[in-house]
Design a protein around this motif. Structure first.
Motif, short mmCIF file in Angstrom:
data_model
loop_
_atom_site.label_atom_id
_atom_site.label_comp_id
_atom_site.label_asym_id
_atom_site.label_seq_id
_atom_site.Cartn_x
_atom_site.Cartn_y
_atom_site.Cartn_z
N MET A 122 0.95 -1.05 0.04
CA MET A 122 0.40 -0.27 -0.07
C MET A 122 1.04 1.36 -0.33
SD MET A 122 -3.07 1.26 2.76
CE MET A 122 -2.96 2.14 3.68
N VAL A 123 0.85 1.62 -1.22
CA VAL A 123 1.53 3.43 -1.07
C VAL A 123 0.90 4.42 -0.92
CG1 VAL A 123 2.35 4.65 -2.39
CG2 VAL A 123 2.78 2.06 -2.86
N ILE A 124 1.25 5.43 -0.08
CA ILE A 124 0.45 6.56 0.72
C ILE A 124 1.02 7.94 -0.19
CG2 ILE A 124 -0.79 7.74 2.71
CD1 ILE A 124 0.11 5.22 4.34
N ILE A 125 0.54 8.41 -1.29
CA ILE A 125 0.37 9.56 -2.15
C ILE A 125 0.43 10.76 -0.37
CG2 ILE A 125 0.76 11.16 -3.50
CD1 ILE A 125 2.13 8.29 -3.94
N GLY A 126 0.83 11.52 -0.58
CA GLY A 126 0.57 13.03 0.46
C GLY A 126 0.17 14.53 -0.88
N ILE A 127 -0.82 15.05 -0.75
CA ILE A 127 -0.24 15.95 -1.20
C ILE A 127 -0.72 17.72 -0.99
CG2 ILE A 127 -1.49 17.67 -3.65
CD1 ILE A 127 -2.55 14.96 -4.52
N THR A 128 0.30 17.95 -1.31
CA THR A 128 0.52 19.50 -0.54
C THR A 128 0.33 20.77 -2.00
OG1 THR A 128 1.36 20.66 1.09
CG2 THR A 128 3.04 19.84 0.07
N GLY A 129 0.26 21.51 -1.39
CA GLY A 129 0.66 23.06 -2.66
C GLY A 129 -0.15 24.11 -2.53
N THR A 130 0.10 25.10 -3.51
CA THR A 130 -0.06 26.77 -2.94
C THR A 130 -2.19 26.50 -3.66
OG1 THR A 130 0.22 27.10 -5.21
CG2 THR A 130 1.35 27.51 -3.22
N LEU A 131 -2.99 27.10 -3.17
CA LEU A 131 -4.78 27.10 -3.52
C LEU A 131 -4.07 27.30 -4.65
CD1 LEU A 131 -5.61 29.84 -0.66
CD2 LEU A 131 -5.31 27.87 -0.69
N GLY A 132 -5.10 26.52 -5.30
CA GLY A 132 -5.71 26.18 -6.92
C GLY A 132 -4.66 26.03 -7.48
N ALA A 133 -3.74 25.08 -7.06
CA ALA A 133 -2.36 25.12 -7.82
C ALA A 133 -2.90 23.59 -9.30
CB ALA A 133 -1.03 24.71 -7.01
N GLY A 134 -3.62 22.78 -8.47
CA GLY A 134 -3.52 21.83 -8.96
C GLY A 134 -4.13 19.94 -8.66
N LYS A 135 -3.71 20.33 -6.93
CA LYS A 135 -4.14 19.55 -5.67
C LYS A 135 -5.08 18.40 -6.55
CE LYS A 135 -4.38 21.94 -2.37
NZ LYS A 135 -3.98 23.48 -2.36
N GLY A 136 -5.77 19.08 -6.66
CA GLY A 136 -7.72 18.34 -6.97
C GLY A 136 -7.35 17.07 -8.29
N THR A 137 -6.74 17.70 -9.70
CA THR A 137 -6.10 17.36 -10.43
C THR A 137 -5.12 15.95 -10.24
OG1 THR A 137 -6.49 20.10 -12.18
CG2 THR A 137 -5.21 17.95 -13.21
N ILE A 138 -4.37 16.73 -9.61
CA ILE A 138 -3.24 15.49 -9.23
C ILE A 138 -3.98 14.16 -8.98
CG2 ILE A 138 -1.51 14.62 -7.64
CD1 ILE A 138 -0.34 17.69 -8.12
N VAL A 139 -5.47 14.00 -7.86
CA VAL A 139 -6.37 13.15 -7.51
C VAL A 139 -6.80 12.89 -8.23
CG1 VAL A 139 -8.38 12.75 -5.88
CG2 VAL A 139 -6.18 14.26 -5.24
N ASP A 140 -7.46 13.25 -9.58
CA ASP A 140 -8.04 12.57 -10.75
C ASP A 140 -7.61 12.52 -11.06
OD1 ASP A 140 -10.16 14.74 -9.84
OD2 ASP A 140 -10.32 15.74 -11.36
N TYR A 141 -6.51 12.01 -11.37
CA TYR A 141 -5.32 11.29 -12.22
C TYR A 141 -4.69 10.50 -11.12
CZ TYR A 141 -1.03 9.33 -14.15
OH TYR A 141 0.10 8.65 -15.27
N LEU A 142 -4.67 10.40 -10.03
CA LEU A 142 -4.39 9.09 -9.10
C LEU A 142 -4.89 8.16 -9.13
CD1 LEU A 142 -2.41 11.19 -6.71
CD2 LEU A 142 -1.47 8.93 -8.17
N VAL A 143 -6.63 8.64 -9.09
CA VAL A 143 -7.97 7.56 -8.71
C VAL A 143 -7.96 7.05 -9.87
CG1 VAL A 143 -10.56 7.62 -8.06
CG2 VAL A 143 -8.24 9.58 -7.10
#
Length: 187
Positions: free
Chosen positions: A1-22
């Motif tokens: 089980m790999v765990i990826i955490g996502i951090t970043g500035t507001l509106g930078a693309g955290k949700g876009t990364i999630v969409d790709y990973l999922v």
């Protein structure tokens, strides 16, 4: 089980990364934001960035700097599936997740005006703000000596992979794929 955490500035693309990973890689998604919204609604508070910040800070001060992500991690363990925990905001969250093993932190950033334009387009309950408020909110979350408060600067500095998201979604996807290939080669 790999765990990826996502951090970043507001509106930078955290949700876009999630969409790709999922969507492309079969990861399960756990959201700090969703956890906080549920708590805010339970308390009968308005769902906005101020409520999210104050509730998150209060929970961290009451329980531990990593309280929210620890709760999400425990939930993820039940599924035994690689997962992504979105919206890491304190160094304590990173330290706790790193101790659990097989954790990798992704950070994402982009130019401020581009990020503001993106949040206006996504129209979430916390995004209906002026550019000045957007920049002020971000400044408030960038640095803190209090371990229970947001410190995006310190989180981004601890990232295993930093993505600059000033281009297309396809370019961001390429950066993510390269990072995942690196992780797979070292696992």
């Amino acid at each position: 089980m790999v765990i990826i955490g996502i951090t970043g500035t507001l509106g930078a693309g955290k949700g876009t990364i999630v969409d790709y990973l999922v969507g492309e890689r079969g990861f399960r998604h756990y959201s700090v934001r969703a956890f906080l919204v549920k708590e805010i609604e339970r308390r009968g508070m308005p769902v906005n960035r101020d409520s999210m910040t104050s509730v998150a800070n209060e929970l961290r001060a009451r329980f531990s700097p990593s309280y929210v992500t620890d709760c999400l991690y425990e939930e993820a363990l039940k599924g035994q599936q690689s997962c992504v925990i979105e919206s890491i905001r304190t160094p304590g969250e990173i330290a706790s997740l790193r101790q659990k093993g097989r954790f990798h932190l992704f950070a994402v950033d982009a130019d401020a005006q581009l990020r503001y334009d993106r949040i206006i387009l996504r129209r979430s309950e916390t995004d209906a703000v002026s550019l000045e408020t957007f920049l002020s909110n971000e400044a408030r979350e960038m640095n803190s000596d209090d371990p229970n408060k947001q410190n995006l600067s310190a989180c981004i500095a601890q990232a295993d992979f930093l993505f600059l998201n000033n281009g297309s979604v396809a370019e961001l996807h390429d950066q993510i794929a390269q990072a995942l290939n690196t992780i797979e080669q070292h696992e």
